[in-house]
Design an enzyme around this catalytic site. Structure first.
Site, PDB file in Angstrom:
ATOM      1  N   GLY A   1       4.067  -4.124  -3.392  1.00 59.67           N
ATOM      2  CA  GLY A   1       3.017  -5.052  -2.989  1.00 59.67           C
ATOM      3  C   GLY A   1       3.458  -5.723  -1.701  1.00 59.67           C
ATOM      4  O   GLY A   1       3.989  -5.071  -0.809  1.00 59.67           O
ATOM      5  N   GLU A   2       3.300  -7.016  -1.635  1.00 61.59           N
ATOM      6  CA  GLU A   2       3.716  -7.778  -0.453  1.00 61.59           C
ATOM      7  C   GLU A   2       4.697  -8.846  -0.927  1.00 61.59           C
ATOM      8  O   GLU A   2       4.327  -9.775  -1.633  1.00 61.59           O
ATOM      9  CB  GLU A   2       2.486  -8.388   0.229  1.00 61.59           C
ATOM     10  CG  GLU A   2       2.653  -8.568   1.726  1.00 61.59           C
ATOM     11  CD  GLU A   2       3.720  -9.595   2.081  1.00 61.59           C
ATOM     12  OE1 GLU A   2       4.638  -9.254   2.863  1.00 61.59           O
ATOM     13  OE2 GLU A   2       3.649 -10.721   1.572  1.00 61.59           O
ATOM     14  N   SER A   3       5.954  -8.696  -0.543  1.00 60.57           N
ATOM     15  CA  SER A   3       7.025  -9.508  -1.128  1.00 60.57           C
ATOM     16  C   SER A   3       6.889 -11.004  -0.855  1.00 60.57           C
ATOM     17  O   SER A   3       7.193 -11.818  -1.732  1.00 60.57           O
ATOM     18  CB  SER A   3       8.393  -9.005  -0.667  1.00 60.57           C
ATOM     19  OG  SER A   3       8.527  -9.095   0.736  1.00 60.57           O
TER      20      SER A   3
ATOM     21  N   CYS B   1       9.683  -0.736  -4.072  1.00 61.51           N
ATOM     22  CA  CYS B   1       9.264  -1.198  -2.746  1.00 61.51           C
ATOM     23  C   CYS B   1       9.432  -2.709  -2.576  1.00 61.51           C
ATOM     24  O   CYS B   1      10.546  -3.195  -2.489  1.00 61.51           O
ATOM     25  CB  CYS B   1       7.846  -0.718  -2.442  1.00 61.51           C
ATOM     26  SG  CYS B   1       7.446  -0.767  -0.677  1.00 61.51           S
TER      27      CYS B   1
ATOM     28  N   ARG C   1      13.147  -5.204   5.870  1.00 56.11           N
ATOM     29  CA  ARG C   1      11.723  -5.072   5.542  1.00 56.11           C
ATOM     30  C   ARG C   1      11.018  -4.088   6.483  1.00 56.11           C
ATOM     31  O   ARG C   1      11.333  -4.025   7.664  1.00 56.11           O
ATOM     32  CB  ARG C   1      11.022  -6.432   5.674  1.00 56.11           C
ATOM     33  CG  ARG C   1      11.394  -7.448   4.644  1.00 56.11           C
ATOM     34  CD  ARG C   1      10.807  -8.819   5.001  1.00 56.11           C
ATOM     35  NE  ARG C   1       9.450  -8.713   5.484  1.00 56.11           N
ATOM     36  CZ  ARG C   1       8.364  -9.018   4.778  1.00 56.11           C
ATOM     37  NH1 ARG C   1       8.483  -9.474   3.561  1.00 56.11           N
ATOM     38  NH2 ARG C   1       7.165  -8.889   5.298  1.00 56.11           N
TER      39      ARG C   1
ATOM     40  N   ILE D   1       5.641   3.614   1.754  1.00 52.95           N
ATOM     41  CA  ILE D   1       4.552   2.853   2.369  1.00 52.95           C
ATOM     42  C   ILE D   1       5.109   1.500   2.803  1.00 52.95           C
ATOM     43  O   ILE D   1       5.424   0.663   1.965  1.00 52.95           O
ATOM     44  CB  ILE D   1       3.375   2.660   1.391  1.00 52.95           C
ATOM     45  CG1 ILE D   1       2.857   4.021   0.896  1.00 52.95           C
ATOM     46  CG2 ILE D   1       2.252   1.850   2.054  1.00 52.95           C
ATOM     47  CD1 ILE D   1       1.847   3.923  -0.227  1.00 52.95           C
ATOM     48  N   ARG D   2       5.270   1.310   4.099  1.00 51.30           N
ATOM     49  CA  ARG D   2       5.872   0.072   4.622  1.00 51.30           C
ATOM     50  C   ARG D   2       7.142  -0.273   3.849  1.00 51.30           C
ATOM     51  O   ARG D   2       7.407  -1.417   3.497  1.00 51.30           O
ATOM     52  CB  ARG D   2       4.876  -1.089   4.575  1.00 51.30           C
ATOM     53  CG  ARG D   2       3.680  -0.897   5.490  1.00 51.30           C
ATOM     54  CD  ARG D   2       2.688  -2.038   5.409  1.00 51.30           C
ATOM     55  NE  ARG D   2       3.331  -3.310   5.682  1.00 51.30           N
ATOM     56  CZ  ARG D   2       3.046  -4.441   5.025  1.00 51.30           C
ATOM     57  NH1 ARG D   2       2.155  -4.465   4.075  1.00 51.30           N
ATOM     58  NH2 ARG D   2       3.665  -5.553   5.344  1.00 51.30           N
TER      59      ARG D   2
ATOM     60  N   HIS E   1       7.536   4.704  -3.886  1.00 57.42           N
ATOM     61  CA  HIS E   1       6.521   4.424  -4.911  1.00 57.42           C
ATOM     62  C   HIS E   1       6.384   5.568  -5.918  1.00 57.42           C
ATOM     63  O   HIS E   1       5.469   6.390  -5.801  1.00 57.42           O
ATOM     64  CB  HIS E   1       5.158   4.183  -4.245  1.00 57.42           C
ATOM     65  CG  HIS E   1       5.053   2.892  -3.520  1.00 57.42           C
ATOM     66  ND1 HIS E   1       4.706   1.721  -4.139  1.00 57.42           N
ATOM     67  CD2 HIS E   1       5.278   2.586  -2.218  1.00 57.42           C
ATOM     68  CE1 HIS E   1       4.695   0.740  -3.256  1.00 57.42           C
ATOM     69  NE2 HIS E   1       5.050   1.234  -2.086  1.00 57.42           N
TER      70      HIS E   1
ATOM     71  N   GLU F   1       5.233   5.370  -8.840  1.00 60.22           N
ATOM     72  CA  GLU F   1       4.007   5.143  -9.619  1.00 60.22           C
ATOM     73  C   GLU F   1       2.779   5.788  -8.977  1.00 60.22           C
ATOM     74  O   GLU F   1       1.735   5.905  -9.622  1.00 60.22           O
ATOM     75  CB  GLU F   1       3.774   3.636  -9.827  1.00 60.22           C
ATOM     76  CG  GLU F   1       3.281   2.885  -8.622  1.00 60.22           C
ATOM     77  CD  GLU F   1       4.349   2.502  -7.600  1.00 60.22           C
ATOM     78  OE1 GLU F   1       4.005   1.781  -6.643  1.00 60.22           O
ATOM     79  OE2 GLU F   1       5.527   2.920  -7.730  1.00 60.22           O
TER      80      GLU F   1
END
EC number: 4.3.3.6
Length: 188
Positions: free
Chosen positions: A46-48, A78, A105, A134-135, A170, A172
């Site tokens: 997600g976005e940490s 991630c 990051r 992904i990022r 990822h 998942e």
């Protein structure tokens, strides 16, 4: 066995679906007291910075650190890896600081530079594992007790330290359930 998936933000549904395919009871964890109801916990991508902010607002960060330090098995993917890291390179961000690694990051680039590759993970079998970045963060340093389970371009992408499994890609988002199965073995 009941596995929690931290439900504050990110790839929650995808992890729940993977666990259901393995026949595991799940709980989407949104409250601090729910941490006591699970035998293992997944911290999704997600976005940490958003995730740590929400954890702090809900007074869940300290409880989560306490449970991890007391042996709760955790599988981070991630952004979840960034949350767990003790150190973040060139970036000031609050974190849980329970995994002895340094991360960078978005090290592989922005969203448009996301990519897929195959990595070898001997711990889950001889067939290569499809890794979706992904990022993604890059693990740039590991502590002496951190076991490196897989690398990509010489960088660790899957590590384990005690009760913590951390993956910069990822799993998942694939149909390959081997890493989720590996985590379940850690929980047993």
């Amino acid at each position: 066995m009941k596995i929690g998936v931290l439900g504050v933000q990110g790839d929650v549904r995808e992890h729940v679906e993977a666990l259901h395919k393995l026949g595991v009871e799940t709980l989407i964890v949104k409250l601090p007291e729910q941490l006591d109801m699970v035998d293992g916990l997944i911290l999704p991508g997600g976005e940490s910075t958003t995730m740590i902010r929400i954890l702090k607002e809900m007074d869940m960060d300290e409880k989560l650190v306490e449970r991890i330090n007391n042996g709760l098995p955790v599988f981070a993917t991630c952004a979840g890896v960034i949350l767990l890291a003790k150190r973040i390179k060139n970036y000031s961000q609050e974190k849980l600081g329970v995994l002895d690694i340094t991360v960078e990051r978005n090290a592989y680039g922005r969203q448009v530079e996301s990519f897929e590759t195959f990595v070898e993970i001997p711990a889950v079998g001889k067939d290569p594992f499809r890794a979706i970045f992904i990022r993604a963060p890059r693990i740039v340093e590991t502590g002496k007790n951190v076991e490196i389970l897989a690398t990509y371009d010489y960088d660790p992408v899957l590590v384990k330290e005690g009760n913590i499994l951390a993956c910069t890609f990822h799993p998942e988002l694939t149909d390959d359930l081997r890493l989720h199965r590996y985590f379940l073995e850690m929980v047993k």
